[in-house]
Design an enzyme around this catalytic site. Structure first.
Site, PDB file in Angstrom:
ATOM      1  N   GLY A 193       0.810  -1.225   0.000  1.00 23.37           N
ATOM      2  CA  GLY A 193       0.000   0.000   0.000  1.00 23.37           C
ATOM      3  C   GLY A 193       0.836   1.263   0.000  1.00 23.37           C
ATOM      4  N   ARG A 194       2.090   1.153  -0.461  1.00 21.83           N
ATOM      5  CA  ARG A 194       3.013   2.315  -0.496  1.00 21.83           C
ATOM      6  C   ARG A 194       3.275   2.899   0.901  1.00 21.83           C
ATOM      7  NH1 ARG A 194       3.863   0.071  -4.582  1.00 21.83           N
ATOM      8  NH2 ARG A 194       3.720   0.890  -6.691  1.00 21.83           N
ATOM      9  N   MET A 195       3.080   2.059   1.940  1.00 24.72           N
ATOM     10  CA  MET A 195       3.335   2.501   3.324  1.00 24.72           C
ATOM     11  C   MET A 195       4.747   2.059   3.727  1.00 24.72           C
ATOM     12  SD  MET A 195       0.765   4.160   4.524  1.00 24.72           S
ATOM     13  CE  MET A 195       0.616   3.925   6.289  1.00 24.72           C
TER      14      MET A 195
END
Ligand code: FMN
Length: 215
Positions: A193-195
């Site tokens: 999640g691009r975290m």
């Protein structure tokens, strides 16, 4: 011909994470740990790093260079000191490094300042290079324009004739090396999640502080 759809090209990163508890006490130790993992994973040329410089007018330039040592002063590489990068570092010693270890969903970023290596350090490394590379260093005034491939080949043949075997090939005047003393080193680990995890060591009056950055 298939259409180029770059917007749809993406990967989800889920191999692992990086927590504050994972960090070594100093960035060189942490770098060493990740470097060993890059070697163990079989990455092609894990010591290839992007070296970014900027000229006196702050125009940036980047190129791949091989990391050839880790010293007390930092990250060591060798090059032609009168090349574009050499001229830029002479005018502006600020330098950034990037290790793009995508198969591990990792990158390491270094912000620092270069200092030239001593003549002895340069000579010791130059002596360890294959003879062909040594002659190539004589033949190539790196980054300068050449009339054609033939001109380069002739310069190489001339160097080979000037320094016949078995005598050692001397170090060209314009050949040298630099150590990049890190001011900040970021360890980046891709997450779903691009975290992503981004943990940065920053040089403090004594030792290092660490902070987490938003991905
Ligand atoms: C994988 C790889 C490793 C390289 N390693 C070096 C190196 O260790 N030293 C070097 O001077 N150039 C190296 N080069 C060539 C540089 O990328 C660059 O072409 C050259 O240094 C001239 O850059 P400049 O004109 O910006 O100074 C390497 C290129 C690649 C693709």
């Amino acid at each position: 011909m298939t259409e180029l759809d770059l917007a749809a090209l993406r990967a989800e990163y889920a191999r692992s994470g990086l927590t504050e508890a994972d960090l070594a006490p100093d960035p060189m130790g942490m770098f060493r740990r990740w470097f060993d993992e890059a070697v163990a994973a079989g990455l092609h040329e894990p010591n290839a790093m992007v070296v970014a410089t900027a000229d006196a007018g702050a125009r940036p330039a980047a190129r791949l260079v091989l990391l050839k040592g880790l010293s007390d002063d930092g990250f060591v590489f060798f090059t032609n000191t009168r090349s574009r990068k050499g001229e830029e570092l002479a005018a502006n010693p600020a330098c950034a490094l990037l290790f793009p270890w995508h198969p591990l969903e990792r990158q390491v970023r270094v912000d620092g300042t270069v200092s030239p290596l001593s003549a002895d350090e340069v000579a010791a490394y130059f002596a360890s290079r294959p003879r062909g590379s040594q002659l190539g260093a004589w033949a190539s005034h790196q980054s300068r324009e050449v009339g054609g491939r033939d001109e380069l080949t002739a310069a190489y043949d001339e160097a080979a004739a000037r320094y016949p075997e078995p005598a050692p090939v001397p170090v060209p005047d314009e050949w040298g090396g630099y150590a990049v003393r890190p001011e900040a080193v970021e360890f980046w680990q891709g997450r779903p999640g691009r975290m992503h995890d981004r943990l940065v060591y920053r040089r403090a009056a004594t030792g290092w502080t660490t902070v987490r950055l938003a991905p």
